[in-house]
Write a protein that holds these residues in place. Structure first.
Motif, PDB file in Angstrom:
ATOM      1  N   PHE A 166       0.897  -1.164   0.000  1.00  0.00           N
ATOM      2  CA  PHE A 166       0.000   0.000   0.000  1.00  0.00           C
ATOM      3  C   PHE A 166       0.931   1.208   0.000  1.00  0.00           C
ATOM      4  N   ILE A 167       1.314   1.649  -1.198  1.00  0.00           N
ATOM      5  CA  ILE A 167       2.375   2.659  -1.281  1.00  0.00           C
ATOM      6  C   ILE A 167       2.083   3.671  -2.387  1.00  0.00           C
ATOM      7  N   CYS A 168       2.660   4.862  -2.219  1.00  0.00           N
ATOM      8  CA  CYS A 168       2.486   5.980  -3.159  1.00  0.00           C
ATOM      9  C   CYS A 168       3.739   6.138  -4.005  1.00  0.00           C
ATOM     10  N   PRO A 193       1.113  -6.097  -5.809  1.00  0.00           N
ATOM     11  CA  PRO A 193       2.259  -6.980  -5.599  1.00  0.00           C
ATOM     12  C   PRO A 193       3.560  -6.190  -5.481  1.00  0.00           C
ATOM     13  N   MET A 194       4.555  -6.801  -4.854  1.00  0.00           N
ATOM     14  CA  MET A 194       5.887  -6.199  -4.787  1.00  0.00           C
ATOM     15  C   MET A 194       6.539  -6.290  -6.171  1.00  0.00           C
ATOM     16  N   GLY A 195       7.706  -5.666  -6.311  1.00  0.00           N
ATOM     17  CA  GLY A 195       8.491  -5.818  -7.536  1.00  0.00           C
ATOM     18  C   GLY A 195       8.328  -4.667  -8.507  1.00  0.00           C
ATOM     19  N   LYS A 196       7.310  -3.814  -8.276  1.00  0.00           N
ATOM     20  CA  LYS A 196       7.166  -2.641  -9.142  1.00  0.00           C
ATOM     21  C   LYS A 196       7.957  -1.486  -8.527  1.00  0.00           C
ATOM     22  N   ASN A 197       8.213  -0.462  -9.328  1.00  0.00           N
ATOM     23  CA  ASN A 197       8.989   0.665  -8.787  1.00  0.00           C
ATOM     24  C   ASN A 197       8.283   2.000  -9.018  1.00  0.00           C
ATOM     25  N   GLY A 198       6.964   2.005  -8.826  1.00  0.00           N
ATOM     26  CA  GLY A 198       6.202   3.246  -8.972  1.00  0.00           C
ATOM     27  C   GLY A 198       6.321   3.782 -10.375  1.00  0.00           C
ATOM     28  N   HIS A 199       6.623   5.077 -10.486  1.00  0.00           N
ATOM     29  CA  HIS A 199       6.821   5.703 -11.784  1.00  0.00           C
ATOM     30  C   HIS A 199       8.293   5.650 -12.185  1.00  0.00           C
ATOM     31  N   ARG A 201      10.817   5.667  -9.952  1.00  0.00           N
ATOM     32  CA  ARG A 201      11.681   6.286  -8.948  1.00  0.00           C
ATOM     33  C   ARG A 201      11.205   5.959  -7.539  1.00  0.00           C
ATOM     34  N   GLY A 202      10.554   4.801  -7.391  1.00  0.00           N
ATOM     35  CA  GLY A 202      10.248   4.314  -6.048  1.00  0.00           C
ATOM     36  C   GLY A 202       9.032   4.941  -5.424  1.00  0.00           C
ATOM     37  N   PHE A 203       9.007   4.907  -4.099  1.00  0.00           N
ATOM     38  CA  PHE A 203       7.809   5.242  -3.331  1.00  0.00           C
ATOM     39  C   PHE A 203       8.169   6.131  -2.146  1.00  0.00           C
ATOM     40  N   THR A 204       7.179   6.904  -1.707  1.00  0.00           N
ATOM     41  CA  THR A 204       7.422   7.816  -0.595  1.00  0.00           C
ATOM     42  C   THR A 204       7.058   7.172   0.742  1.00  0.00           C
ATOM     43  N   PHE A 205       7.621   7.711   1.804  1.00  0.00           N
ATOM     44  CA  PHE A 205       7.214   7.371   3.170  1.00  0.00           C
ATOM     45  C   PHE A 205       5.933   8.122   3.502  1.00  0.00           C
ATOM     46  N   PRO A 206       5.073   7.564   4.385  1.00  0.00           N
ATOM     47  CA  PRO A 206       5.181   6.228   4.955  1.00  0.00           C
ATOM     48  C   PRO A 206       4.677   5.200   3.964  1.00  0.00           C
ATOM     49  N   ALA A 207       5.215   3.978   4.056  1.00  0.00           N
ATOM     50  CA  ALA A 207       4.864   2.900   3.133  1.00  0.00           C
ATOM     51  C   ALA A 207       4.351   1.714   3.941  1.00  0.00           C
ATOM     52  N   MET A 208       3.260   1.101   3.456  1.00  0.00           N
ATOM     53  CA  MET A 208       2.640   0.025   4.235  1.00  0.00           C
ATOM     54  C   MET A 208       2.665  -1.291   3.458  1.00  0.00           C
ATOM     55  N   PHE A 209       2.839  -2.369   4.214  1.00  0.00           N
ATOM     56  CA  PHE A 209       2.961  -3.709   3.620  1.00  0.00           C
ATOM     57  C   PHE A 209       2.100  -4.692   4.405  1.00  0.00           C
ATOM     58  N   SER A 241      14.332  10.858   2.664  1.00  0.00           N
ATOM     59  CA  SER A 241      14.599   9.693   1.821  1.00  0.00           C
ATOM     60  C   SER A 241      13.298   9.084   1.328  1.00  0.00           C
ATOM     61  N   ARG A 242      13.425   8.185   0.347  1.00  0.00           N
ATOM     62  CA  ARG A 242      12.282   7.387  -0.114  1.00  0.00           C
ATOM     63  C   ARG A 242      12.775   5.968  -0.283  1.00  0.00           C
ATOM     64  N   ILE A 243      11.911   5.048  -0.704  1.00  0.00           N
ATOM     65  CA  ILE A 243      12.355   3.680  -0.946  1.00  0.00           C
ATOM     66  C   ILE A 243      12.222   3.362  -2.431  1.00  0.00           C
ATOM     67  N   GLU A 244      13.168   2.561  -2.928  1.00  0.00           N
ATOM     68  CA  GLU A 244      13.101   2.083  -4.305  1.00  0.00           C
ATOM     69  C   GLU A 244      13.115   0.566  -4.305  1.00  0.00           C
ATOM     70  N   SER A 245      12.391  -0.013  -5.250  1.00  0.00           N
ATOM     71  CA  SER A 245      12.389  -1.458  -5.413  1.00  0.00           C
ATOM     72  C   SER A 245      13.772  -1.895  -5.874  1.00  0.00           C
ATOM     73  N   THR A 246      14.393  -2.834  -5.127  1.00  0.00           N
ATOM     74  CA  THR A 246      15.747  -3.274  -5.475  1.00  0.00           C
ATOM     75  C   THR A 246      15.776  -4.702  -5.992  1.00  0.00           C
TER      76      THR A 246
END
Ligand code: CA
Length: 660
Positions: A166-168, A193-199, A201-209, A241-246
């Motif tokens: 559940f992420i932006c 699902p996991m594995g995507k990287n938003g647009h 450049r990743g996702f902003t905080f807060p991020a929910m799983f 900071s933000r998070i990126e799918s790695t």
């Protein structure tokens, strides 16, 4: 012991201590910190369920690469830390924090010599894991290195397979209105699902799983595990900071992009040595309650200065959301002052372009008039500056200290009590420093601050006592701009109180009672949610200065019970309780003010929400605002037995139950 395991332990013993555990005070939430093949790592377990799989730790700095070549040299004794403090302008007035703390020391090598490189400081309480890095000074022949750039943080969050998100998505810098992005205003994905990287450049905080433990998948008996990632203690000391799918099931920390802030400033933060990075926070629960109720973002920070004035919070009228730029003129603002006074509200926010439409002299008159009616003013400012093209005035007054303090001296003389500062749009350290400087200057002039088109606050309610809120959400302006946001208004409403609003006050600017977003209530986008929904979100969406979208015409065209409630709606809350919910479907939460519990339920699902809930008090009779199947609201006194209340909430509707 099998040979393989023995060999592993022996190999580990040659270079590094074995992984060391720290558990929460109740023993259920556990973190292991270790080092393998020179890479620091951690993992998180709740009872016996994996929350974060073994994931790397470390930082690459301008004085050394501490993402590899490390040994775990020492773990401190585990000590208990606790603190009681009050923070009445947030969701919880009195906060009590108790955690276990340990410091893990890692050494790096230069030639044959090992030296202390970084510490990982770990806090574990019953619902939160938090850690930060401390980078050590580097000894050198010509003198010690006492400052560095943190070029990259290696922290990763690796989730078990099957976890959903559940992420932006993070916004592309220098896009959107007048190049004002990024400003945390994209749509959430629900259960994606996991594995995507938003647009990209990743996702902003807060991020929910949402994790589905193996025992649940096999037996269907264990509840899910909910996890919220965020960060705290970020001001001028660091970047956001933000998070990126790695990888398929892993996310890493990413710093701001070079293009943010008009390309001015660095992406990597600089720190003094020894120096701390921000706290990475991981909130964990079998329900959403630990997320909705967490205070970890404030538990780990300290006030950066004392409040110079007694800041008064309250409800605020705001013409812009219904009537837009054209309404920021003398006559309509006077009408809104009378309206605020009629509602018994404490404030009026006058939005963009007042400098040209009203002017400084007449603003002084307007402020005097407002004060004569018991209303005080917030004024809008363009933060910009040299980093985007937002044309609205006043411009060029807030980004440099000499100009800013001159302006603030005038504002204080004119009796203005707060500012809404817009179009900041960057997470760079230089931008964070500007946010902090605006806040500390504003404190000298008795001004409270709301930021819009901005970053997410990271502990600021406690760090800066005159900070009110950030937007950092796809907020009410989008309800005025486009129909789609109205069509999914209730859907988005079910996630904000347990995620975005969970980590800090949220300036949403909602609770419209107009059917249409226009002055005549006859044109513009159409509201799909009920009037009771407007009341329920006045409780669910929390910030101590609420800019409500209720308009003067609502005194005659909205139900009298809705206006009566909005006249007395509180903005100061003692406590919060998550009752039930599923982001994207429905939410039932309660807030307590002046000894009364306000239970709010909203429903975004096609089927009516029919559920019997246990009310948080022993009331025998409650005041219940409810919707019928056609979203027609009413208010009734309802007798209650054994604290049980039967909800029946249609799609886009709500219930609001006040327990005296
Ligand atoms: Ca905005």
């Amino acid at each position: 012991m099998n040979k393989f395991l023995t060999a592993m332990i022996l190999a580990g013993a040659c270079t590094s201590m074995q992984a060391q555990e720290i558990a929460s005070p109740n023993g259920k939430l556990k973190v292991n910190v270790g080092c393998e093949n020179g890479v620091a790592n951690y993992s998180v377990v709740l009872d016996n369920d994996t929350v974060i799989c073994k994931s790397p730790l470390g930082v690459r700095t301008s004085i050394g690469d501490y993402t590899k070549g490390l040994t775990l040299s020492k773990m401190s004794d585990i000590k208990s830390v606790s603190e009681n403090y009050s923070l009445p302008q947030t969701k919880k007035a009195n906060i009590s924090y108790t955690a276990n703390e340990a410091t893990y020391s890692f050494q790096a090598k230069r030639g044959d010599n090992s030296f202390d490189a970084i510490d990982v400081v770990m806090h574990v309480d019953d619902n939160n894991v938090a850690f930060k890095y401390v980078v050590k000074p580097l000894k050198g022949r010509g003198g010690d290195r006492l400052a560095c750039l943190v070029e990259q943080e290696a922290t990763r969050y690796t989730f078990p397979e099957g976890t959903t998100t559940f992420i932006c998505p993070a916004m592309t810098p220098q896009t959107g209105f007048a190049r004002t992005a990024p400003s945390y205003e994209t749509f959430y994905e629900y259960d994606a699902p996991m594995g995507k990287n938003g647009h990209g450049r990743g996702f902003t905080f807060p991020a929910m799983f949402k994790l589905t433990p193996m025992s649940n998948r096999m037996m269907g008996t264990q509840p899910n595990i909910w996890v919220m990632l965020s960060e705290t203690n970020v001001g001028g000391n660091y970047c956001g900071s933000r998070i990126e799918s790695t990888s398929a099931n892993s996310y890493g920390i990413a710093y701001p992009e070079m293009t943010e802030f008009g390309g001015v400033g660095s992406t990597a933060p600089g720190i003094m040595l020894p120096g701390d990075t921000p706290w990475r926070t991981i909130t964990v629960g079998r329900t959403l309650a630990p997320l909705a109720e967490t205070t970890i973002q404030w538990d780990l920070v300290k006030p950066q200065y004392e409040a110079k004035y007694d800041y008064k919070y309250g409800r605020s009228a705001w013409s812009w959301i219904i009537r837009m730029d054209a309404s920021c003129n003398y006559n309509e603002q006077k009408e809104y002052i009378d309206f605020a006074a009629n509602m018994g509200w404490e404030y009026l926010l006058i939005d963009a372009i007042w400098d040209s439409n009203i002017g400084y002299e007449r603003m002084e008159e307007l402020s005097k008039y407002a004060q004569s009616k018991g209303v005080n003013l917030f004024l809008w400012y363009n933060s910009n500056g040299y980093w985007n093209d937002a044309p609205q005035g006043p411009r060029g007054k807030m980004h440099r200290q000499i100009d800013r303090r001159k302006e603030m001296a005038w504002l204080q003389k004119a009796g203005i009590k707060g500012l809404k500062i817009d179009f900041v749009g960057s997470d760079k350290q230089q931008t964070m420093q500007m946010y902090e400087d605006i806040l500390s200057d504003a404190n000298d002039f008795g001004l409270m601050i709301i930021f819009h088109g901005c970053t997410l606050q990271r502990g600021w309610e406690r760090m800066y006592p005159n900070f009110i809120s950030c937007e950092a959400v796809r907020a009410s302006e989008n309800l005025a701009f486009g129909q789609n946001d109205n069509d999914i208004e209730a859907l988005a409403g079910t996630i904000h109180p347990v995620l975005r609003n969970a980590v800090g006050n949220m300036d949403f600017g909602g609770s419209a009672l107009n059917k249409r977003y226009s002055k005549g209530n006859d044109r513009g986008t159409t509201r799909k949610t009920s009037d009771v929904y407007a009341l329920a979100t006045a409780v669910l969406f929390q910030t101590p200065v609420q800019n409500f979208a209720v308009a003067p015409n609502n005194l005659t065209d909205a139900p009298a019970w809705a206006i009566d409630f909005m006249k007395k709606v509180p903005v100061m809350w003692q406590d919060v309780k998550f009752i039930d919910g599923y982001p994207g479907k429905y939410l039932i939460m309660a807030r307590q003010s002046a000894g009364k519990w306000y239970v709010a339920a909203i429903n975004a699902a096609d089927a009516a929400l029919t559920q019997t809930i246990t009310l948080p008090t022993n009331a025998t009779e409650v005041t219940a605002y409810t919707d019928d199947a056609k979203l027609q609201g009413s208010v009734n006194q309802v007798k209650v037995k054994k604290n049980q209340f039967k909800l029946n909430v249609p799609k886009n509707g709500a219930a609001l139950i006040i327990c005296e």
